[in-house]
Design a protein around this motif. Structure first.
Motif, short mmCIF file in Angstrom:
data_model
loop_
_atom_site.label_atom_id
_atom_site.label_comp_id
_atom_site.label_asym_id
_atom_site.label_seq_id
_atom_site.Cartn_x
_atom_site.Cartn_y
_atom_site.Cartn_z
N LEU A 1 18.27 67.66 78.72
CA LEU A 1 17.86 68.93 78.14
C LEU A 1 16.98 68.83 77.24
CD1 LEU A 1 21.39 70.73 78.37
CD2 LEU A 1 19.76 70.40 79.99
N LEU B 1 22.73 66.05 78.01
CA LEU B 1 24.22 66.28 78.17
C LEU B 1 24.88 65.63 79.24
CD1 LEU B 1 26.35 68.64 77.93
CD2 LEU B 1 25.43 69.70 80.02
N ALA C 1 27.44 65.70 81.54
CA ALA C 1 27.96 66.55 82.37
C ALA C 1 29.34 65.90 82.90
CB ALA C 1 27.31 67.16 83.28
N PHE D 1 22.51 65.45 82.16
CA PHE D 1 21.41 66.15 82.15
C PHE D 1 20.40 66.00 80.95
CE2 PHE D 1 24.34 68.29 84.88
CZ PHE D 1 23.61 68.85 85.93
N GLU E 1 38.34 73.41 83.64
CA GLU E 1 38.02 74.40 82.86
C GLU E 1 36.62 74.80 83.26
OE1 GLU E 1 37.04 73.24 78.74
OE2 GLU E 1 38.19 75.06 78.01
N SER E 2 36.09 75.99 83.28
CA SER E 2 34.77 76.51 83.72
C SER E 2 33.61 75.55 83.04
CB SER E 2 34.66 77.83 83.65
OG SER E 2 33.31 78.10 83.92
N GLY E 3 32.95 75.08 83.94
CA GLY E 3 31.69 73.95 83.07
C GLY E 3 32.18 72.79 82.70
N SER E 4 33.08 72.24 83.48
CA SER E 4 33.63 70.84 83.06
C SER E 4 33.04 69.90 84.01
CB SER E 4 35.07 70.94 83.40
OG SER E 4 35.71 71.17 84.64
N GLY E 5 32.36 70.23 84.98
CA GLY E 5 31.38 69.32 85.87
C GLY E 5 32.18 69.06 87.31
N LYS E 6 32.85 70.04 87.71
CA LYS E 6 33.39 70.08 88.99
C LYS E 6 32.11 70.05 89.98
CE LYS E 6 36.15 73.49 88.44
NZ LYS E 6 35.84 73.88 86.88
N SER E 7 31.51 71.17 90.04
CA SER E 7 30.49 71.36 90.92
C SER E 7 29.49 70.21 90.96
CB SER E 7 29.78 72.49 91.03
OG SER E 7 30.73 73.85 90.85
N VAL E 8 29.14 69.59 89.64
CA VAL E 8 28.02 68.80 89.55
C VAL E 8 28.75 67.51 90.39
CG1 VAL E 8 27.03 67.12 87.93
CG2 VAL E 8 26.97 69.70 87.70
N ASP F 1 21.00 69.43 90.93
CA ASP F 1 19.86 70.08 90.35
C ASP F 1 19.00 69.06 89.26
OD1 ASP F 1 19.95 71.98 91.81
OD2 ASP F 1 21.04 73.26 90.39
N GLU G 1 35.02 75.93 95.35
CA GLU G 1 35.68 77.27 95.02
C GLU G 1 35.51 78.11 96.30
OE1 GLU G 1 35.56 78.47 91.39
OE2 GLU G 1 35.32 76.82 90.40
N GLN H 1 29.56 76.98 96.26
CA GLN H 1 30.11 77.93 95.62
C GLN H 1 29.93 79.25 95.73
OE1 GLN H 1 30.33 76.63 91.46
NE2 GLN H 1 32.00 78.10 91.11
N1 LIG Z 1 20.77 72.52 85.99
C1 LIG Z 1 21.44 72.40 85.06
N2 LIG Z 1 20.90 72.20 83.80
C2 LIG Z 1 21.49 72.17 82.95
N3 LIG Z 1 23.01 71.88 82.63
C3 LIG Z 1 23.62 71.77 83.97
C4 LIG Z 1 23.00 72.12 85.13
N4 LIG Z 1 23.79 72.18 86.22
C5 LIG Z 1 25.29 72.07 85.26
N5 LIG Z 1 25.01 71.91 84.12
C6 LIG Z 1 26.11 71.88 83.20
O1 LIG Z 1 26.74 70.63 83.74
C7 LIG Z 1 28.10 71.12 83.06
C8 LIG Z 1 29.00 70.98 84.70
O2 LIG Z 1 28.55 72.03 85.69
P1 LIG Z 1 29.33 72.35 86.63
O3 LIG Z 1 28.60 73.35 87.53
O4 LIG Z 1 29.69 71.33 87.53
O5 LIG Z 1 30.93 73.15 86.16
P2 LIG Z 1 31.88 73.58 87.14
O6 LIG Z 1 32.91 72.45 86.68
O7 LIG Z 1 31.67 73.69 88.75
O8 LIG Z 1 32.27 75.03 86.66
P3 LIG Z 1 32.65 76.23 87.31
O9 LIG Z 1 33.90 76.40 87.54
O10 LIG Z 1 32.25 77.43 86.48
O11 LIG Z 1 32.06 76.48 88.73
C9 LIG Z 1 28.12 72.51 82.77
O12 LIG Z 1 28.37 72.45 81.22
C10 LIG Z 1 26.65 73.03 83.12
O13 LIG Z 1 26.32 73.66 81.91
#
Ligand SMILES: Nc1ncnc2c1ncn2[C@@H]1O[C@H](COP(=O)(O)OP(=O)(O)OP(=O)(O)O)[C@@H](O)[C@H]1O
Ligand SMILES: Nc1ncnc2c1ncn2[C@@H]1O[C@H](COP(=O)(O)OP(=O)(O)OP(=O)(O)O)[C@@H](O)[C@H]1O
Ligand SMILES: [Mg+2]
Ligand SMILES: [Mg+2]
Lengths: 615, 328, 396, 569
Positions: free
Chosen positions: D21, D26, D28, D19, D47-54, D64, D191, D108
């Motif tokens: 920024l 970042l 991710a 990403f 962990e939350s924010g570890s990049g699973k959804s991405v 995104d 999730e 999600q």
């Molecule tokens: N549009 C975006 N712009 C900037 N950073 C992003 C964006 N989308 C995701 N991130 C960053 O990418 C990283 C991974 O996000 P992701 O959504 O994959 O987390 P996750 O593992 O799914 O967390 P959760 O369990 O909370 O859903 C996070 O640090 C998030 O801040």
């Protein structure tokens, strides 16, 4: 004799839908000598009206058929509807004879009964209370009407009324030829007991409103409104009248029109008049340039537009005709001599004050900038060359001299404030607000230049522009305005006697002294104010003038009146009005190339539009 | 739903009364009345005016009644007989005049509305999807030029162009030769020839605002998760955008349709004067200037009432389009 | 025990910071900073990066500078009319004069005119007279004026060195007045008066819309009815009525000012409707409830907690409204109820140009004031656009 | 099974996503590799924010905007070969053919992932028609069939309803139906059960499992609930800071974790299966029979118009006492009225009937339901709320300092320098770095946001905190830390908690007593250990039996009891 008529009429006559032309014409039709040549039938006269409130201009094109009309050069009058118009020695009794067999546009006879009907229901009927026609009155009382026979009637005044014939010819001044008894009867309670019902059916509150509206005499604009059902004596009668359609109006030839040309062709030559209703003069200008207008001067013929109109002659297929000015001045500065404020009133009445203001004007600059150099510095006056010309009146205080103006003002109002503006006797800054009708573009331009000139002599002059109707309300009906500017008046001949507004406050057009004018008309009016001696003398002179029946006598008194005006110096102006112009399509024939420009001499009606034709 | 419509219609009654009162007040604001301007015109042509006669006329016209009596009389006429009063200037019942002009006003308003939408929708969508692209900037620029040039100037310039270079008859909606002709193909063509100038001019000022608002709304919607959902289904991009975010971004426009009429009438008045269009604007303007009070008042009242109906309609339309609103 | 617990939290926290997600700088050698930045610094920083918005902002600043120093910047006085130069076309600024011996010298100048009067067409025709050199300069002596009506001076930023020479950089109008000068003076009124109205309708719209949306219920219903009544009313009758009802002794500027104010008293409705809609949606948001539970008063809820969410929208409305006001002034002038001569504003200039004569033969009278309006409007819009984008902390 | 590589339908190799920024890039996702197999489930935890959804989104090329796949391959097995998804243009025809058809995605956030202005049915029909070429009628039949499969009641009518007419669980199920519409080979479920209570969650997991078996679908399941992982996963990959730190069979991960983070995760999970040990209710210990600080009596809330049939009793005749220093847990099915109960006590929702008696520090009693505006404000100082959704309850336009300081400012407790110091103190108390006080909420992680909300609740030294799902959004390790923190604060400040949660383990760990809610009624109330180990009511039993056990060797969900509510309850 064998009269000729337009093909369409001939057809109808042949079918029996119309009587033959001989029967439609009066026994003694008025013979018109065409300006250039005998014309041919056909064609539309394409014209335009700007805004809804300008219907009075229709008198200029279509509705100038008084008993007597002005000559094309405005030197006097000539017979028209009347076959004879005679006065007695002292101008108290007038004997008028109508044309035998003359008919309204619907074929009904036009006789003295119509005149009598008008006299009874319009002039003297207090219920209907329609105003105007002041020339029918002396000392506020109407003349006596005697019907001699079907064609002849007599008008008797208690006092000499020498201007009566001239005034009868004035635009819109002759109701007697425009009041069809057989049509209007239905709306009048005295002639139709069910008049109230008729009125309500048409949406009116009462027969009075209906009658006023249908007769259309209450004001200039309403005469033509929705009038297609109303019979008339004009060359063209409305098929679609203004108001019946808000976009256009169409008038068609009147099969009963009473004039023929020298070869016995019944007039008019042209089939129709077609008016477009235009909301903005600029569109009209474009339409003119495009050739959509046949002959016009109103609205478009400003000095500013001349250049573009000149360039578009080819494309528009038109050329210019000359309008000689009849106005007393390009613009007349008017101070309110009857001001509510005592200090201002006293100051404005001071002739030296007005003289100083006049001296402060750089007229040549104004003429150069606004009139493109056309014109000559002058006060509102009779023009040079006219037998009535008065040099003092025309030229006094026209020299531009700031120092002199300052010196004159220093004698009256010497004190000044920190911004160098003069203070009045009460110590207030002397602010003079000129209230101007915003439609008068030339005034606005002139004032942009004039205001710094007045400020240069320490007068805090300001301009307020406003809509016409508001201006009318404030200036014509109010007493609280400081000053204004206006035009019109007359610069010579017959007109000067009929409209001496800047020479003596004879009517409400004398904005400089509305209260004095009111006194002249009706001394008992609550708002009237007795004028000072020298003005009373002017008014008395005008009374004497009106009583004179002969032209020479009238001129003699008029000269005295003008000299008095020079001494009183009620108003001052900028320049003698330059000649104006109009445009006329090249195919239009029998047009008089030079004519006066006026409302009273309703340009171009006295040059006989009925004999215009398209080549 | 029905209850909601009924409630809204009931609400319209006090609103309408308020509007009629305000319209009446506005037309009474300037000093004087129609009679004074009539007397003015009379004096202009040199007629002397008798004060006693003025008083009589005032009585006949009902001008000397107090304000509220005049108002009540007027309202009573409308309510009891559908009589909107008398136009002094045109010497006719007001209603005939108004209806004659209302038709062309609505036609022109609707046509220019359609024009604006046809132009602005694709541009707005494009600008939102390609935010800050060259095309976006160019369209924004052009739109704002339309917004910034006073439309009467544009009208005049276009008319001059039409005269000078196209040799077209200017002003109005028909050339003189067709004015009286019955409707025909040639007349329709001529009508269209006259229509493009007003439509472009009215459109010029309207498109910019529409593009901007659409662009802003759409930008907000474009990144909503449900758009991604649609994309994840495998829908082509244009369908994704048109079916989902555009549909939602249009809602504010739908709800604004009802307010367009008064804006168009006020906004178009000047153009209509300059272009000589037979719409309500110039007639209303004249009526106001000449203090033809019942005509002016009825115009205002009618426009307001139409607007109210328009607002109701657009609210209903919105409810039809957006179930969230329908079910609340 | 307590300390212990805290410790463990802090431990993880610091561990996370040590072993966080990997990041790298945007460009080689730039340090990465995730440190907090104040909100205004942020907005400003973003704004600066938008070139279009910056240019627009600079133009607005320039326009206001022109408005403030109009007397000094204009080469002449707006009312000085020279009849001999009516409708004189614009002159080009030239830099070199050719001497008789063939060499050329640097000398800022314009060429004079040859004037002829055409009596039939009633106009003056102008031909550039190459022989007549009108030298011009900066900080020249010219007609006397008072800066801000206080400081008397005769120095003009630019002008002909001989004050009597003609210099019409943007042409002359129908009375021979300098269009450039009038444009400069017009900036002052056009860029100032409308703002009061904008500010007023802004405040009213926001406050009334907030109240309507925040409280809902009968307050909302009542306000909605009022809004309906007001916004369904065509504006032209209002303008006309007001214009006629205001006393005449007031100066044209104050009349216009008052009309502007009154109309903005009625012009708040559309903003109020939008604000209300947003409030209806926002008032049930959790963060509003949270603020209420924190003890915030209703006023504080409205103005401190909810309104900031609308800043971008309001900013957009303001930046749109300012130019709309400028354009509205010209339209009102057309109807004869706006500003009027001798006041000089862009609207008045355009009104003067509103005729076929100008369109056909003196287009500069139309083009320059239109350009001024267009430039101002575009600048405001692009600047507003930029501001809005920049004020959104969540936009990247 | 035959050669395992034959079963592989998707291979992700060294996937990296960046990403760009404002201040930095970042990373991710970094060098992530995994394989999906026919009929098998891979669970992605971390962990939350570890990049699973991405990671999940990148498989469909819908990451995104500032996000970009910078390296790696995503190889999809096709009939005639392989396609590298990462090399396709996102808008290309080839990519569109994969979306929905080959790979289905359950998002999600079910709430906003469906269009609000189209019916649920039409959105599913669209997906069906797009890939199957069925006509409208046939597509509709299939849509109804799908809805029936995901256990939506009355699928014929519900298909014509709009999103907002669906409850959270139903939306999630509709989303699943849509993802399944075109019979994809691969299902990605991000999730899919976060918003659900354990009973609903169990049903959805059941459904997915069943479909997977029926269709041989490969599944990528993203979750932070280790219980769920243990129940459904075949393989597990643990992510942290964008990298897969450990991967293996579910058994290996749970019973032989290698990485310290995995161990930490599991330890926290196990810790939360017991009641917190060191906790002795302070007030309860000191006083023999203390007066309750809050007495709720016969509290009811009816939503909808009075007099119409369209009403809903969200809270039905609830009565309970909360004693000083006590933690009272409230559990129950989604939509059972827990949040509403909390809001009724605070009167952000007006109760229909009933009373709430509050005893202040000075012992004075007040009936909250009759308080005026001013007294209510004083009451709100004593009883604070931690919102269910921390992000929504933080004003996005205010810095954290303003958010935490706001209650202090409006109550006139602190200003200027003093305010700053107090805010710093509060932040330190909940374990936040005071240096971050100028930041906006979006710059914090979910756990930090939750802690901001807690700090705000603590700012006014209240007597009661109503904590509504205060830990729902956190992964287990962070969750346990926060719970410990709250227990500690309770002890030091002597306050009481009303702890609303759907996570039974959290309630068992944290609460002294538990109230069980079902359809607005409190059906059972008792000691936490008793409720969790020996529930008396049938509903409670079914609830407890639906709690997934975080041990893949003991899959409890198989043996759970279904609760069939008495008709028309
Ligand atoms: N549009 C975006 N712009 C900037 N950073 C992003 C964006 N989308 C995701 N991130 C960053 O990418 C990283 C991974 O996000 P992701 O959504 O994959 O987390 P996750 O593992 O799914 O967390 P959760 O369990 O909370 O859903 C996070 O640090 C998030 O801040
Ligand atoms: N404002 C409202 N209007 C109408 N119904 C509502 C409203 N708020 C809640 N409800 C309904 O009341 C019931 C209880 O809702 P509540 O939010 O209290 O559930 P919950 O137990 O907190 O569920 P969750 O575990 O999902 O948070 C639900 O059926 C919900 O749909
Ligand atoms: Mg995620
Ligand atoms: Mg809840």
């Amino acid at each position: 004799g064998g009269y000729n008529e337009a093909a369409s009429l001939k057809e109808q006559a042949a079918k029996g839908a119309l009587p033959p032309v001989t029967n439609r014409l009066p026994e003694n039709p008025l013979v018109i000598k065409p300006v250039e040549s005998v014309g041919k039938y056909g064609g539309d006269w394409k014209l335009a009206l700007v805004g809804g409130g300008s219907l009075s201009h229709l008198f200029r094109y279509q509705a100038y058929e008084p008993l007597v009309r002005y000559t094309p050069d405005w030197s006097g009058i000539t017979l028209n509807v009347a076959e004879a118009f005679d006065a007695n020695e002292d101008a108290t009794v007038y004997t008028i004879r109508l044309r035998k067999g003359m008919k309204w546009s619907d074929g009904q006879p036009y006789t003295t009964a119509d005149v009598k009907f008008w006299y009874d229901t319009v002039l003297t009927d207090k219920r209907v209370a329609i105003t105007g026609q002041g020339h029918w009155k002396t000392d506020g009382k109407p003349a006596k009407l005697d019907i001699v026979d079907e064609q002849t009637f007599k008008v008797t005044f208690p006092r000499s009324n020498g201007l009566f014939p001239l005034q009868m010819a004035w635009s819109n001044n002759d109701h007697t030829t425009r009041c069809p008894r057989h049509y209007l009867e239905q709306f009048h309670i005295d002639y139709n007991p069910k008049a109230d019902e008729v009125a309500r059916q048409r949406g009116f509150q009462s027969w009075i409103a209906a009658f006023q509206s249908m007769a259309g005499f209450q004001d200039d604009n309403s005469f033509f409104l929705n009038s297609s059902a109303k019979p008339c004596l004009f060359a063209w009668k409305f098929k679609t009248a203004p108001g019946e359609n808000t976009e256009r109006a169409v008038a068609e030839r009147n099969p009963y029109y009473f004039k023929v040309d020298t070869e016995g062709n019944q007039l008019p030559y042209m089939d129709r008049i077609v008016y477009q209703m235009v909301a903005d003069p600029q569109v009209l200008l474009l339409k003119t340039m495009q050739g959509e207008i046949d002959m016009m001067d109103l609205y478009i013929a400003t000095p500013n537009n001349k250049a573009v109109l000149y360039d578009a002659r080819q494309q528009g297929g038109y050329d210019f005709y000359t309008l000689t000015s009849t106005e007393a001045n390009v613009m007349t500065f008017i101070f309110n001599l009857n001001h509510e404020d005592e200090t201002k009133r006293a100051l404005f009445r001071n002739r030296n004050f007005r003289a100083a203001m006049s001296t402060a004007l750089d007229r040549q600059t104004l003429i150069d900038a606004v009139l493109v150099g056309q014109g000559a510095p002058a006060q509102p006056s009779v023009k040079q060359g006219d037998p009535l010309y008065n040099e003092q009146l025309a030229t006094q205080f026209t020299g531009y001299d700031v120092d002199k103006a300052n010196a004159m003002l220093d004698e009256i109002i010497p004190k000044r404030d920190d911004q160098n503006f003069r203070l009045d006797d009460k110590g207030r800054r002397l602010t003079v607000i000129f209230e101007i009708d915003q439609a008068r573009a030339i005034f606005l331009d002139l004032f942009q230049l004039v205001i710094p000139m007045f400020q240069a002599v320490g007068i805090d002059a300001q301009m307020r522009t406003m809509d016409r109707s508001l201006w009318e309300t404030r200036v014509r009906q109010g007493r609280s305005f400081d000053a204004t500017a206006h035009q019109f008046g007359a610069n010579g001949g017959v007109a000067a006697m009929l409209d001496p507004r800047y020479y003596a406050p004879t009517d409400s057009n004398a904005f400089y002294a509305p209260a004095w004018a009111l006194w002249y008309v009706d001394p008992t009016n609550a708002n009237a104010e007795e004028p000072p001696e020298e003005t009373k003398k002017q008014l008395e002179l005008y009374n004497q003038l009106k009583a004179k029946a002969d032209k020479a006598g009238q001129q003699e008194i008029m000269k005295q009146l003008l000299q008095g005006a020079a001494e009183n110096f009620y108003v001052f102006g900028v320049s003698q009005p330059p000649d104006s112009y109009g445009i006329v399509k090249n195919e239009m024939k029998n047009i008089t190339k030079i004519m006066p420009s006026s409302f009273g001499w309703p340009t171009p009606a006295p040059t006989m539009p009925e004999q215009f034709y398209k080549a | 739903m029905l209850a909601y419509i009924l409630k809204r219609i009931l609400y319209m009654i006090p609103t309408l009364i308020g509007m009629s009162l305000i319209s009446f007040m506005i037309i009474q604001l300037p000093p004087g009345d129609y009679l004074t301007s009539m007397i003015a015109t009379m004096s202009e042509s040199g007629q002397a005016v008798d004060p006693a006669q003025i008083a009589r006329l005032k009585e006949i016209y009902g001008f000397d009644d107090p304000f509220y009596i005049q108002y009540l009389k007027w309202m009573w006429g409308i309510v009891s007989r559908g009589d909107f009063g008398w136009s002094f200037e045109w010497n006719q019942p007001v209603s005939g005049l108004i209806w004659a002009r209302m038709g062309s006003t609505l036609v022109i308003s609707l046509l220019s509305l359609v024009f604006v939408w046809i132009v602005a929708l694709p541009i707005g969508i494009y600008s939102a999807v390609r935010r800050h692209s060259v095309g976006d900037h160019v369209f924004t620029f052009l739109g704002f030029i339309g917004l910034a040039i006073p439309n009467f100037i544009l009208a005049l310039a276009l008319m001059y162009v039409a005269y000078r270079f196209l040799g077209q008859s200017v002003g109005g909606l028909n050339s003189p030769e067709f004015a009286e002709a019955p409707w025909s193909f040639a007349k329709a063509i001529d009508f269209l020839h006259h229509l493009w100038i007003p439509i472009i001019i009215i459109g010029a000022s309207g498109t910019a605002a529409l593009i901007r608002i659409l662009r802003a709304n759409l930008t907000d919607e474009l990144h909503k998760p449900y758009v991604v959902t649609a994309r994840a289904k495998g829908l082509p991009e244009y369908k994704v955008i048109l079916k989902y975010p555009v549909r939602i971004a249009l809602n504010p426009f739908v709800s604004a349709i009802g307010w367009i009429l008064p804006h168009l009438v006020s906004g178009v008045t000047i153009i209509a004067i300059v272009l000589n269009l037979p719409t309500a604007g110039p007639l209303l303007f004249r009526a106001l200037v000449s203090q033809d009070m019942y005509l002016a008042g009825s115009f205002i009242l009618l426009l307001s009432a139409l607007t109210l109906v328009g607002v109701l309609l657009s609210d209903l339309l919105l409810a039809l389009l957006d179930p969230r609103i329908r079910f609340n | 025990m307590t300390a212990n617990n805290n410790m463990s939290v802090n431990d993880v926290h610091s561990q996370a910071a040590l072993d966080g997600p990997s990041i790298s700088p945007l460009k080689q050698g730039r340090t990465v900073s995730t440190a907090a930045v104040g909100p205004w610094r942020l907005v400003f920083g973003k704004l600066v990066r938008q070139k279009v918005a910056m240019v627009a902002g600079a133009i607005i600043a320039l326009l206001y500078l022109v408005a403030v120093f109009a007397e000094f910047l204009a080469p002449a006085l707006p009312t000085t009319a020279k009849p001999q130069y009516t409708y004189a076309p614009p002159q080009a600024i030239r830099f070199f004069v050719t001497n008789p011996d063939g060499t050329s010298d640097f000398k800022l100048h314009v060429k004079g005119y040859k004037v002829e009067i055409d009596k039939v067409a009633l106009r003056r025709t102008f031909v550039t007279d190459d022989a007549k050199v009108v030298p011009i300069g900066f900080f020249v002596k010219g007609p006397a004026y008072k800066l801000w009506n206080l400081i008397p001076s005769t120095t003009h930023f630019i002008g002909p060195i001989n004050p009597n020479d003609p210099m019409y950089l943007l042409g002359a109008d129908r009375l021979g007045r300098d269009v450039f000068t009038r444009l400069v003076y017009g900036t002052r009124i056009s860029m100032s008066i409308g703002l009061v109205g904008v500010a007023m309708s802004l405040i009213l719209g926001v406050v009334i819309g907030s109240i309507s949306g925040f409280y809902g219920g009968w307050v909302d219903t009542a306000i909605q009815r009022v809004i309906e009544v007001i916004s369904a009313m065509p504006t032209i009758p209002l303008w006309l009525g007001l214009a006629a009802a205001i006393p005449l002794t007031w100066s044209p500027v104050s009349v216009y000012f008052v009309i502007t104010v009154i109309v903005s008293l009625l012009g708040w409705t559309s903003l109020a409707r939008e604000v209300r809609g947003r409030f209806l949606a926002l008032r049930s948001e959790d963060f509003v409830t949270a603020a209420k539970l924190d003890g915030s008063s209703e006023m504080r809820l409205i103005f401190r907690h909810i309104l900031p969410s609308l800043t971008s929208h309001i900013l957009a409305v303001v930046t749109l409204a300012v130019p709309t006001m400028i354009v509205a002034e010209t339209s009102l002038s057309f109807l004869g109820i706006g500003l009027k001569a001798p006041v000089v504003s862009w609207g008045v200039l355009l009104q003067d140009a509103q005729n076929i004569r100008t369109v056909a033969t003196a287009p500069w009278l139309l083009i320059w004031p239109s350009m001024a309006v267009v430039v101002a409007v575009l600048s405001f819009n692009f600047f507003g656009d930029g501001l809005r984008d920049a004020a959104d902390p969540y936009d990247n | 099974m035959s050669d395992p590589t034959d079963d592989v339908v998707l291979t992700v190799e060294n996937l990296s996503i960046d990403f760009s920024l404002r201040t930095h890039i970042l990373h991710a996702v970094e060098k992530v590799s995994f394989q999906l197999r026919r009929g098998k489930t891979l669970c992605l935890v971390g962990e939350s924010g570890s990049g699973k959804s991405v990671t999940a989104r990148s498989l469909l090329q819908i990451v995104d905007r500032p996000g970009r796949v910078v390296a790696g391959r995503i190889v999809l097995k096709e009939a005639g070969g392989e396609t590298d998804i990462a090399s396709l243009t996102p808008t290309s025809r080839a990519m569109r053919a994969i979306r929905g058809k080959r790979i289905g995605l359950i998002f999600q956030e079910p709430m906003s992932s469906l269009s609000p202005v189209h019916t649920i049915g039409s959105q599913i029909v669209e997906a069906i028609k797009l890939h199957s070429g069925l006509d409208r009628k046939a597509a509709r039949v299939r849509m109804i069939d799908l809805l029936r499969q995901v256990e939506i009641p009355n699928p014929e009518t519900m298909g014509d309803r709009y999103t907002f007419e669906f409850s959270g669980g139903m939306r999630q199920r509709a989303m699943i139906a849509m993802a399944l519409a075109a019979n994809p080979d691969i299902l990605i479920a991000d999730e899919p059960t976060t918003a659900l209570d354990v009973t609903t969650q169990a049903e959805i997991l059941d459904l997915i499992k069943r479909l997977q078996v029926e269709r041989g679908m490969a599944m990528l399941l993203i979750t932070h609930d280790m219980g769920v992982v243990a129940e459904v996963a075949d393989e597990v990959a643990v992510m942290r800071f964008g990298r897969i730190v450990e991967a293996g069979t579910v058994d290996a991960i749970f019973h032989d974790p290698q990485h310290s983070y995995t161990r930490q995760l599991l330890a926290s999970t196990v810790k939360l299966t017991h009641h917190a040990e060191l906790v002795v209710p302070a007030a309860a210990a000191s006083k023999a029979s203390p007066a309750p600080v809050l007495s709720v009596r016969n509290l009811s809330k009816v939503f909808g118009w009075h007099g119409t049939t369209n009403t809903l009793k969200a809270v039905d005749d609830a009565s309970f006492d909360l004693y000083p220093g006590e933690n009272l847990g409230i559990v129950g099915e989604s939509g059972s009225g827990k949040t509403t109960l909390g809001r009724l006590i605070l009167r952000t929702v007006e109760p229909t009937t009933g009373s709430v008696i509050f005893r202040g520090k000075d012992g004075q009693e007040m009936d909250v339901t009759t308080l005026g505006k001013k007294d209510l404000r004083t009451f709100h100082r004593e009883v604070r709320l931690v919102f269910q959704d921390p992000f929504a309850s933080l004003n996005p336009r205010m810095t954290v300092k303003e958010v935490i300081g706001d209650p202090l400012v409006v109550n006139g407790l602190a200003k200027g320098k003093a305010l700053e110091e107090r805010v710093a103190e509060l932040m330190r108390l909940v374990g936040l770095d005071p240096l971050a006080m100028e930041r906006y909420p979006h710059a914090f992680s979910g756990g930090q946001r939750q802690r901001i909300c807690i700090a705000r609740a603590l700012a006014l030294d209240p007597q009661i905190i109503i904590a509504d799902e205060a830990t729902a959004a956190l992964d287990v390790s962070i969750r346990s830390q926060i719970l410990d923190l709250l227990l500690d604060i309770r002890q030091r400040l002597g306050l009481s908690f009303l702890f609303i949660s759907h996570d039974i383990s959290v309630v068992r760990y944290f609460c002294d007593r538990v109230a069980v809610m079902h359809r607005g009624k409190i059906v059972e109330l008792g000691e936490a250990t008793q409720i969790c180990t020996a529930p008396r009511e049938a509903y409670t039993r079914s609830l407890i039996s639906a709690v997934p056990n975080p041990d893949p060797r003991d899959k409890r969900l198989m043996h759970r009891q279904r609760f069939v509510a008495p008709a028309n309850a």
